[in-house]
Design a protein around this motif. Structure first.
Motif, mmCIF file in Angstrom:
data_model
loop_
_atom_site.group_PDB
_atom_site.id
_atom_site.type_symbol
_atom_site.label_atom_id
_atom_site.label_comp_id
_atom_site.label_asym_id
_atom_site.label_seq_id
_atom_site.Cartn_x
_atom_site.Cartn_y
_atom_site.Cartn_z
ATOM 1 N N LEU A 1 0.836 -1.204 0.000
ATOM 2 C CA LEU A 1 0.000 0.000 0.000
ATOM 3 C C LEU A 1 0.869 1.251 0.000
ATOM 4 C CD1 LEU A 1 -2.553 -1.026 2.787
ATOM 5 C CD2 LEU A 1 -2.981 -1.039 0.321
ATOM 6 N N PRO A 2 0.323 2.369 -0.463
ATOM 7 C CA PRO A 2 1.028 3.644 -0.305
ATOM 8 C C PRO A 2 1.076 4.021 1.183
ATOM 9 C CG PRO A 2 -0.669 3.791 -1.984
ATOM 10 C CD PRO A 2 -0.905 2.518 -1.263
ATOM 11 N N PRO A 3 2.128 4.655 1.634
ATOM 12 C CA PRO A 3 2.201 5.070 3.043
ATOM 13 C C PRO A 3 1.016 5.932 3.464
ATOM 14 C CG PRO A 3 4.358 5.259 2.032
ATOM 15 C CD PRO A 3 3.396 4.943 0.928
ATOM 16 N N ASP A 4 0.524 6.803 2.582
ATOM 17 C CA ASP A 4 -0.607 7.654 2.942
ATOM 18 C C ASP A 4 -1.856 6.829 3.239
ATOM 19 O OD1 ASP A 4 1.021 9.824 2.614
ATOM 20 O OD2 ASP A 4 0.221 10.392 0.634
ATOM 21 N N ALA A 5 -2.116 5.818 2.430
ATOM 22 C CA ALA A 5 -3.287 4.964 2.652
ATOM 23 C C ALA A 5 -3.131 4.169 3.950
ATOM 24 C CB ALA A 5 -3.475 4.018 1.464
ATOM 25 N N THR A 6 -1.917 3.700 4.207
ATOM 26 C CA THR A 6 -1.664 2.972 5.454
ATOM 27 C C THR A 6 -1.888 3.871 6.659
ATOM 28 O OG1 THR A 6 -0.017 1.612 4.300
ATOM 29 C CG2 THR A 6 0.067 1.632 6.708
ATOM 30 N N GLN A 7 -1.387 5.094 6.577
ATOM 31 C CA GLN A 7 -1.557 6.048 7.674
ATOM 32 C C GLN A 7 -3.037 6.354 7.896
ATOM 33 O OE1 GLN A 7 0.871 7.570 9.788
ATOM 34 N NE2 GLN A 7 -1.078 7.962 10.819
ATOM 35 N N LYS A 8 -3.816 6.419 6.845
ATOM 36 C CA LYS A 8 -5.240 6.696 6.969
ATOM 37 C C LYS A 8 -5.961 5.567 7.697
ATOM 38 C CE LYS A 8 -9.174 8.335 4.254
ATOM 39 N NZ LYS A 8 -9.668 8.662 2.875
ATOM 40 N N VAL A 9 -5.591 4.334 7.385
ATOM 41 C CA VAL A 9 -6.188 3.187 8.094
ATOM 42 C C VAL A 9 -5.854 3.233 9.580
ATOM 43 C CG1 VAL A 9 -6.163 0.677 8.321
ATOM 44 C CG2 VAL A 9 -6.219 1.717 6.054
ATOM 45 N N LEU A 10 -4.598 3.481 9.895
ATOM 46 C CA LEU A 10 -4.178 3.540 11.293
ATOM 47 C C LEU A 10 -4.871 4.673 12.044
ATOM 48 C CD1 LEU A 10 -0.339 2.949 10.789
ATOM 49 C CD2 LEU A 10 -2.070 1.261 11.431
#
Length: 285
Positions: free
Chosen positions: A27-36
């Motif tokens: 995943l892109p880091p931005d998408a991962t950060q959004k999930v977290l």
């Protein structure tokens, strides 16, 4: 004793950790950060709801302090997710702990996070477990370091509402099995306050005075030595009394001797007679 749990989660999930997770899930880091960022506040809300009853607060506190919860996860997280096996193990442990803490499966919440973030469900399921393990580990560390007790848990949870409210919505509340955001924010603080006022607040037991004092070793012959010193002092006292009584006896004898015998003319002077004094003194020896 109050803390900002969301800030603690953000401190543990550093940019480096986010990049590691993004690489693992493709995943892109931005998408991962959004999930977290979406999952953390929702899980805190679930813990708040669990702690809103007496039995729930006690059960939740026991789960937090259970051996399965890693109180050092914040420091160990980069190593724990350093391999695919490590990510899988951490995800599994976290999901099990969350189900025990919330008394429900977290799949519904993970599915809702996937729907709101556009990230595949398998990734949100895994990250929900990782965030849950991190959240519980941070709480365990906090309570252990501060020697906290179950009576402090409801108040701590209540203090999280301002931090999590901006990230919540009705659909996430439904994913947690709750009626809606308005009902949650309107009632949860009073419920937690009621639990806090009725739950036990253990206090450390006072240490007995005898235990608080340092151990003092008394030599076995100390009492004997002290008794001997006491007897020695008594003998000195008796000797002083005897000397004080016997020393003036010769002079008393002179006075007594002069007062006996024939009457003398008052014009005659009394004369001290050493020989007689010695004779009288020898009679008292």
């Amino acid at each position: 004793m109050s803390i900002n749990v969301i800030q603690l989660i953000q401190s543990a999930l550093t940019d480096g950790v986010v990049r590691q997770l993004a690489a693992r899930f493709g995943l892109p880091p931005d998408a991962t950060q959004k999930v977290l960022a979406t999952t953390g506040p929702a899980l805190v809300a679930g813990l708040m709801q669990k702690g809103a009853t007496l039995d729930g607060a006690r059960s939740l506190f026991a789960t937090i302090l259970s051996p399965e919860v890693n109180g050092h996860i914040a420091e160990q997280l980069p190593q724990l997710i350093g391999s695919t096996t490590g990510v899988s193990q951490l995800e599994g442990v976290g999901r099990q702990l969350l189900e025990r803490a919330l008394d429900r499966r977290v799949d519904t919440l993970s599915d809702e996070v996937a729907a709101q973030t556009g990230v595949p469900a398998h990734a949100t399921h895994a990250m929900t477990g990782i965030v849950g393990a991190t959240l519980l580990g941070l709480l365990k560390q906090h309570f252990l370091e501060g020697q906290g007790n179950v009576g402090q848990l409801p108040t701590l949870l209540g203090h999280q509402l301002p931090a999590i409210a901006p990230y919540l919505n009705d659909r996430l509340m439904t994913g947690l099995g709750l009626s809606g955001l308005g009902a949650f924010t309107g009632n949860i603080l009073s419920q937690l306050k009621a639990v806090s006022s009725h739950i036990d607040h253990p206090t450390p037991a006072a240490r007995p005075v005898a235990e608080a004092l340092p151990n003092v070793r008394v030599p076995a012959d100390a009492v004997v030595r002290e008794e001997r010193r006491s007897h020695k002092g008594l003998w000195w006292l008796l000797a002083a009394i005897i000397v004080g009584v016997t020393f003036p006896l010769p002079w008393i004898a002179v006075v007594i001797g002069n007062s006996r015998g024939e009457k003398k003319d008052k014009r005659d002077k009394n004369v001290y007679k050493p020989a007689m004094n010695r004779q009288l003194y020898s009679q008292y020896q």
